[in-house]
Enzyme design. Structure first.
Site, PDB file in Angstrom:
ATOM      1  N   LYS A  68      -2.233  -2.544   9.125  1.00 30.55           N
ATOM      2  CA  LYS A  68      -2.667  -2.100   7.790  1.00 30.55           C
ATOM      3  C   LYS A  68      -3.952  -2.719   7.383  1.00 30.55           C
ATOM      4  O   LYS A  68      -4.633  -2.215   6.631  1.00 30.55           O
ATOM      5  CB  LYS A  68      -1.499  -2.891   6.970  1.00 30.55           C
ATOM      6  CG  LYS A  68      -0.228  -2.215   6.807  1.00 30.55           C
ATOM      7  CD  LYS A  68       0.676  -3.016   5.704  1.00 30.55           C
ATOM      8  CE  LYS A  68       1.917  -2.132   5.805  1.00 30.55           C
ATOM      9  NZ  LYS A  68       2.697  -2.710   4.676  1.00 30.55           N
ATOM     10  N   ASP A 104       2.185  -0.293  -1.783  1.00 24.85           N
ATOM     11  CA  ASP A 104       3.258  -1.483  -1.977  1.00 24.85           C
ATOM     12  C   ASP A 104       3.326  -1.953  -3.483  1.00 24.85           C
ATOM     13  O   ASP A 104       4.351  -1.956  -4.023  1.00 24.85           O
ATOM     14  CB  ASP A 104       2.988  -2.452  -1.105  1.00 24.85           C
ATOM     15  CG  ASP A 104       3.312  -2.346   0.263  1.00 24.85           C
ATOM     16  OD1 ASP A 104       4.359  -1.201   0.613  1.00 24.85           O
ATOM     17  OD2 ASP A 104       2.988  -2.728   1.013  1.00 24.85           O
TER      18      ASP A 104
END
Ligand code: ATR
Length: 281
Positions: A68, A104
């Protein structure tokens, strides 16, 4: 070359990812031609993989551990959420350019909009944990206009590093002080691994917690974590971590396949069954 949109989830390891279950369910639900594959890429092969996406016929995909941060550094065009969080989990092409976002924070907020809609009226939060997941939550709280956040972490310098990025309304605090400060919190969020299967339990710090506060855990195995159990015992309304997992998948699917998919009971049951079957085996 295939003539339908191909998307993927890329990580290392990747076989435990539930993203294919979510996206393939949506592809079937809408009767769309397209695919969503699991791809295992070692860190040393990541830039070659990303450089070859277009040629391989991919329209984009999800990036998971341990990629990520690296994908965020690799992609030139990143949105506000990815910039604030310093990591990306969703990539796609726009005008032939590779773009990256972090969904997220969106997933967290969209799930609370669904489950605890009053959360946007509250002003004071207590966040447990200062890892990668905490960064996304702090971004979501800033976007929602939270004015005061007590950030509880065992290792205080990690919490301080987040306060330096997210603002001086974030107050790094230890677990002992949390027992008293909890009385002032409107919203409690666990981003630590405490309470996850195989991990130590979340400590009992709810003695002074308010019944009208809201509580949300990002852990979803088990679905009802010790943190959520204690919150319920105080009379609090709660939201489990599965909703965030499902909602964070929505923006990617929409970018790749052109339809905004629903997070509904059918999808929730599908993922829950998978979690329960894996636990049983
Ligand atoms: P993620 O990226 O998923 O958020 P992480 O970066 O490993 O994962 O962060 C895990 C969080 O859980 C951290 O806040 C960690 O606290 P430290 O920063 O002090 O390590 C917290 N955590 C994990 N195990 C813990 C434990 N046994 N007691 C207290 N906090 C714990």
């Amino acid at each position: 070359m295939v003539d339908f949109p191909r998307a993927f989830v890329c990580g290392h390891p990747i076989k435990h990812s539930r993203s294919p279950l979510i996206h393939n369910h949506w592809l079937m639900q809408f009767g769309l031609e397209g695919s969503y594959e699991r791809i295992d890429v070692r860190p040393e092969n990541l830039s070659a993989f990303l450089s070859g996406l277009k040629e391989a016929g991919f329209v984009g995909g999800n990036m998971t551990l341990p990629h990520k941060e690296a994908v965020y550094e690799f992609v030139e065009n990143t949105d506000d959420a990815a910039n604030a969080i310093g990591a990306a989990n969703t990539i796609w092409f726009e005008n032939n350019k590779l773009m990256a976002s972090n969904t997220d924070a969106y997933g967290f907020a969209a799930n609370l909009d669904d489950q605890l809609p009053n959360w946007r009226q509250a002003k004071r939060a207590m966040v447990f944990g200062a890892g990668g997941a905490s960064r996304a939550i702090l971004h979501a709280l800033n976007e929602a206009g939270y004015e005061h956040v007590d950030l509880i972490n065992r290792t205080l310098p990690r919490a301080q590093a987040l306060a330096d990025v997210f603002g001086d309304h974030i107050h790094p605090t230890n677990w002992e002080s949390a027992k008293h400060l909890i009385a002032q919190a409107d919203l409690l969020i666990n981003t630590t691994s405490l309470g996850m299967e195989g991990q130590p339990d979340f400590p009992q710090i709810f003695d002074h917690a308010r019944a009208d506060a809201l509580a949300s855990d990002i852990v979803y195995t088990p679905l009802e974590t010790p943190f959520l159990k204690m919150a319920k015992q105080c009379g609090q309304q709660t939201s489990d971590g599965l909703g965030m997992l499902l909602h964070q998948a929505v923006p990617g699917f929409e970018k790749w396949f052109g339809v905004k998919p629903p997070v509904d009971e059918t999808l929730r049951t599908l993922i829950l069954d998978d979690i329960n079957n894996k636990d049983a085996s």
